[in-house]
Design a protein around this motif. Structure first.
Motif, PDB file in Angstrom:
ATOM      1  N   MET A   1       0.841  -1.191   0.000  1.00 25.51           N
ATOM      2  CA  MET A   1       0.000   0.000   0.000  1.00 25.51           C
ATOM      3  C   MET A   1       0.882   1.248   0.000  1.00 25.51           C
ATOM      4  O   MET A   1       0.655   2.179  -0.754  1.00 25.51           O
ATOM      5  CB  MET A   1      -0.902   0.005   1.238  1.00 25.51           C
ATOM      6  CG  MET A   1      -1.721   1.279   1.373  1.00 25.51           C
ATOM      7  SD  MET A   1      -2.668   1.395   2.903  1.00 25.51           S
ATOM      8  CE  MET A   1      -1.423   1.977   4.036  1.00 25.51           C
ATOM      9  N   GLU A   2       1.859   1.274   0.872  1.00 26.72           N
ATOM     10  CA  GLU A   2       2.824   2.353   1.081  1.00 26.72           C
ATOM     11  C   GLU A   2       2.174   3.604   1.664  1.00 26.72           C
ATOM     12  O   GLU A   2       2.622   4.142   2.648  1.00 26.72           O
ATOM     13  CB  GLU A   2       3.592   2.731  -0.200  1.00 26.72           C
ATOM     14  CG  GLU A   2       3.858   1.640  -1.211  1.00 26.72           C
ATOM     15  CD  GLU A   2       4.598   0.405  -0.730  1.00 26.72           C
ATOM     16  OE1 GLU A   2       4.866   0.286   0.470  1.00 26.72           O
ATOM     17  OE2 GLU A   2       4.866  -0.459  -1.575  1.00 26.72           O
ATOM     18  N   SER A   3       1.077   4.079   1.042  1.00 27.21           N
ATOM     19  CA  SER A   3       0.367   5.261   1.527  1.00 27.21           C
ATOM     20  C   SER A   3      -1.060   5.237   1.004  1.00 27.21           C
ATOM     21  O   SER A   3      -1.343   4.629  -0.034  1.00 27.21           O
ATOM     22  CB  SER A   3       1.065   6.547   1.049  1.00 27.21           C
ATOM     23  OG  SER A   3       0.346   7.699   1.485  1.00 27.21           O
ATOM     24  N   GLY A   4      -1.941   5.916   1.723  1.00 31.08           N
ATOM     25  CA  GLY A   4      -3.305   6.117   1.242  1.00 31.08           C
ATOM     26  C   GLY A   4      -3.512   7.534   0.742  1.00 31.08           C
ATOM     27  O   GLY A   4      -4.631   7.927   0.393  1.00 31.08           O
ATOM     28  N   ASP A   5      -2.457   8.310   0.691  1.00 30.08           N
ATOM     29  CA  ASP A   5      -2.502   9.705   0.249  1.00 30.08           C
ATOM     30  C   ASP A   5      -2.102   9.755  -1.223  1.00 30.08           C
ATOM     31  O   ASP A   5      -0.962   9.453  -1.578  1.00 30.08           O
ATOM     32  CB  ASP A   5      -1.520  10.520   1.105  1.00 30.08           C
ATOM     33  CG  ASP A   5      -1.525  12.010   0.790  1.00 30.08           C
ATOM     34  OD1 ASP A   5      -2.014  12.395  -0.295  1.00 30.08           O
ATOM     35  OD2 ASP A   5      -1.017  12.788   1.614  1.00 30.08           O
ATOM     36  N   ASP A   6      -3.024  10.141  -2.081  1.00 27.89           N
ATOM     37  CA  ASP A   6      -2.748  10.163  -3.519  1.00 27.89           C
ATOM     38  C   ASP A   6      -1.576  11.067  -3.882  1.00 27.89           C
ATOM     39  O   ASP A   6      -0.844  10.790  -4.843  1.00 27.89           O
ATOM     40  CB  ASP A   6      -3.997  10.588  -4.297  1.00 27.89           C
ATOM     41  CG  ASP A   6      -4.972   9.439  -4.500  1.00 27.89           C
ATOM     42  OD1 ASP A   6      -4.514   8.284  -4.613  1.00 27.89           O
ATOM     43  OD2 ASP A   6      -6.187   9.682  -4.550  1.00 27.89           O
ATOM     44  N   GLU A   7      -1.395  12.158  -3.149  1.00 26.13           N
ATOM     45  CA  GLU A   7      -0.274  13.052  -3.429  1.00 26.13           C
ATOM     46  C   GLU A   7       1.056  12.353  -3.147  1.00 26.13           C
ATOM     47  O   GLU A   7       2.027  12.499  -3.903  1.00 26.13           O
ATOM     48  CB  GLU A   7      -0.397  14.326  -2.607  1.00 26.13           C
ATOM     49  CG  GLU A   7      -1.522  15.244  -3.047  1.00 26.13           C
ATOM     50  CD  GLU A   7      -1.347  15.722  -4.495  1.00 26.13           C
ATOM     51  OE1 GLU A   7      -0.221  16.080  -4.872  1.00 26.13           O
ATOM     52  OE2 GLU A   7      -2.346  15.733  -5.235  1.00 26.13           O
ATOM     53  N   VAL A   8       1.106  11.593  -2.068  1.00 23.47           N
ATOM     54  CA  VAL A   8       2.326  10.848  -1.742  1.00 23.47           C
ATOM     55  C   VAL A   8       2.555   9.739  -2.761  1.00 23.47           C
ATOM     56  O   VAL A   8       3.678   9.538  -3.244  1.00 23.47           O
ATOM     57  CB  VAL A   8       2.253  10.268  -0.311  1.00 23.47           C
ATOM     58  CG1 VAL A   8       3.448   9.353  -0.043  1.00 23.47           C
ATOM     59  CG2 VAL A   8       2.208  11.387   0.721  1.00 23.47           C
ATOM     60  N   LEU A   9       1.500   9.032  -3.114  1.00 22.46           N
ATOM     61  CA  LEU A   9       1.620   7.946  -4.090  1.00 22.46           C
ATOM     62  C   LEU A   9       2.143   8.466  -5.426  1.00 22.46           C
ATOM     63  O   LEU A   9       2.989   7.838  -6.074  1.00 22.46           O
ATOM     64  CB  LEU A   9       0.266   7.261  -4.284  1.00 22.46           C
ATOM     65  CG  LEU A   9      -0.246   6.461  -3.090  1.00 22.46           C
ATOM     66  CD1 LEU A   9      -1.696   6.048  -3.314  1.00 22.46           C
ATOM     67  CD2 LEU A   9       0.621   5.231  -2.825  1.00 22.46           C
ATOM     68  N   LYS A  10       1.649   9.631  -5.828  1.00 23.29           N
ATOM     69  CA  LYS A  10       2.120  10.244  -7.078  1.00 23.29           C
ATOM     70  C   LYS A  10       3.572  10.687  -6.953  1.00 23.29           C
ATOM     71  O   LYS A  10       4.390  10.482  -7.869  1.00 23.29           O
ATOM     72  CB  LYS A  10       1.228  11.435  -7.432  1.00 23.29           C
ATOM     73  CG  LYS A  10       1.585  12.109  -8.750  1.00 23.29           C
ATOM     74  CD  LYS A  10       0.614  13.259  -9.048  1.00 23.29           C
ATOM     75  CE  LYS A  10       0.967  13.955 -10.351  1.00 23.29           C
ATOM     76  NZ  LYS A  10       0.024  15.086 -10.626  1.00 23.29           N
ATOM     77  N   LEU A  11       3.903  11.276  -5.821  1.00 20.48           N
ATOM     78  CA  LEU A  11       5.253  11.790  -5.594  1.00 20.48           C
ATOM     79  C   LEU A  11       6.303  10.681  -5.703  1.00 20.48           C
ATOM     80  O   LEU A  11       7.372  10.873  -6.289  1.00 20.48           O
ATOM     81  CB  LEU A  11       5.328  12.438  -4.210  1.00 20.48           C
ATOM     82  CG  LEU A  11       6.671  13.043  -3.797  1.00 20.48           C
ATOM     83  CD1 LEU A  11       6.968  14.305  -4.603  1.00 20.48           C
ATOM     84  CD2 LEU A  11       6.668  13.366  -2.295  1.00 20.48           C
ATOM     85  N   VAL A  12       5.970   9.504  -5.163  1.00 20.51           N
ATOM     86  CA  VAL A  12       6.957   8.411  -5.134  1.00 20.51           C
ATOM     87  C   VAL A  12       6.783   7.442  -6.302  1.00 20.51           C
ATOM     88  O   VAL A  12       7.388   6.379  -6.322  1.00 20.51           O
ATOM     89  CB  VAL A  12       6.905   7.663  -3.787  1.00 20.51           C
ATOM     90  CG1 VAL A  12       7.188   8.601  -2.639  1.00 20.51           C
ATOM     91  CG2 VAL A  12       5.580   6.929  -3.588  1.00 20.51           C
ATOM     92  N   LYS A  13       5.948   7.817  -7.280  1.00 21.16           N
ATOM     93  CA  LYS A  13       5.779   7.035  -8.510  1.00 21.16           C
ATOM     94  C   LYS A  13       5.297   5.611  -8.237  1.00 21.16           C
ATOM     95  O   LYS A  13       5.789   4.644  -8.830  1.00 21.16           O
ATOM     96  CB  LYS A  13       7.091   6.985  -9.304  1.00 21.16           C
ATOM     97  CG  LYS A  13       7.679   8.339  -9.642  1.00 21.16           C
ATOM     98  CD  LYS A  13       9.023   8.184 -10.335  1.00 21.16           C
ATOM     99  CE  LYS A  13       9.704   9.522 -10.558  1.00 21.16           C
ATOM    100  NZ  LYS A  13      11.059   9.367 -11.132  1.00 21.16           N
ATOM    101  N   LYS A  14       4.306   5.507  -7.349  1.00 20.59           N
ATOM    102  CA  LYS A  14       3.799   4.182  -6.994  1.00 20.59           C
ATOM    103  C   LYS A  14       3.037   3.533  -8.147  1.00 20.59           C
ATOM    104  O   LYS A  14       2.966   2.306  -8.237  1.00 20.59           O
ATOM    105  CB  LYS A  14       2.901   4.290  -5.747  1.00 20.59           C
ATOM    106  CG  LYS A  14       2.323   2.969  -5.271  1.00 20.59           C
ATOM    107  CD  LYS A  14       3.412   2.001  -4.859  1.00 20.59           C
ATOM    108  CE  LYS A  14       2.830   0.632  -4.536  1.00 20.59           C
ATOM    109  NZ  LYS A  14       3.866  -0.374  -4.269  1.00 20.59           N
TER     110      LYS A  14
END
Length: 299
Positions: free
Chosen positions: A128-141
């Motif tokens: 999952m790594e994160s549930g925050d879309d901004e974080v997911l986008k930032l780290v190229k998930k």
């Protein structure tokens, strides 16, 4: 015969027989990840896998469980047949698990998921790594919070589900949002396990370029507290990785929290509060990033 071992597996699979179904990662773009970077993704030939399955007991004489590697082996065209063969040839196996990418599960048909269950897959480990879309986008998930929710719900109808959360992945800037939105995703997806990893910057990975303000030990504990406090789903929560440990005077002073939520929440929060008080009173507390920079921690 040489055995093609998967190079990585979750700590919870330390005692498992390891079966390499694919090599590398189908996505391989996550900014925080140093695994598989020098490896082109490929699906292993089914006959090779079967030969290793035939001799699995020779290589893993004491194992009672099996783990399928590398990353995202469920994309293998013959994965259902492989799991069936594994179960048929090795009836001593009590549990079969695999890494699975959230987007892969979210897009997978109910029929395929049921076929995997019937073949004998018991548990999937989802980053999952994160549930925050901004974080997911930032780290190229390469996945959204909605993808993760859908993956958790769909997989949960058929298997046990482990979610992995990376403490500190949003840096100081998004620590609160990262924790709270991740708790929301967990509450909706309802995984059986939530496993914590603390962001440890690996030299040469893309996350170095993001210039995140990394959490100090107190910030790390405060984010962990926010996450635990806001999870309402029934799940087993565990910090089952050395990256979560805090050290002072060459000894561990905090090794994470573990327990069933919501039953153990109050006790876990008390443990975190005690750790915050202790860490705040000690000079030179070290986390995984301090140790990694000193060459004393390898992930």
């Amino acid at each position: 015969m040489e055995y093609d071992y998967p190079p990585y597996r979750p700590p919870s699979e330390a005692g498992s027989a390891l079966i390499r179904v694919v090599r590398g990662c189908t996505w391989n773009k996550c900014a925080f990840c140093g695994m598989y970077k020098d490896m082109k993704f490929e699906k292993r030939d089914k006959s090779e896998i079967f030969r290793e399955i035939d001799r699995l007991r020779e290589f893993f004489p004491y194992a009672r469980t099996a783990f399928l590697g590398d990353s995202n082996p469920l994309v293998h065209n013959d994965i259902v047949e492989i799991i069936n063969y594994l179960r048929e040839k090795n009836p001593w196996i009590e549990r079969v698990t695999a890494y699975a990418r959230a987007k892969t599960i979210a897009r997978m048909s109910e029929e395929k998921l049921l076929a995997l269950k019937d073949a004998g897959l018991d548990r999937v480990h989802i980053g999952m790594e994160s549930g925050d879309d901004e974080v997911l986008k930032l780290v190229k998930k390469g996945a959204t919070a909605e993808d993760i929710i859908q993956a958790g719900k769909k997989a949960g109808k058929n298997f046990e589900v482990s979610f992995y959360y990376i403490l500190g992945l949003g840096g100081k800037e998004r620590s609160r949002s990262h924790a709270l939105k991740s708790a929301e995703v967990i509450n909706e997806a309802k995984p059986d396990f939530v496993r914590i990893r603390t962001l440890t910057v690996i030299p040469g990975t893309d996350i170095e370029k993001l210039n995140l303000r990394l959490l100090d030990p107190v910030g790390q504990l405060e984010e962990l507290r926010m996450l635990v406090e806001n999870i309402d789903a029934k799940t087993y929560f565990t910090c089952d990785h050395v990256s979560n440990h805090l050290f002072a005077n060459n000894r561990p002073i905090f090794m994470g929290v573990h327990g069933k939520l919501p039953e153990d929440k109050d006790r876990m929060l008390e443990e975190i509060d005690s750790a915050i008080e202790l860490v705040s009173a000690i000079d030179h507390v070290m986390n995984s990033n301090h140790l990694a920079r000193m060459g004393r921690l390898m992930l």
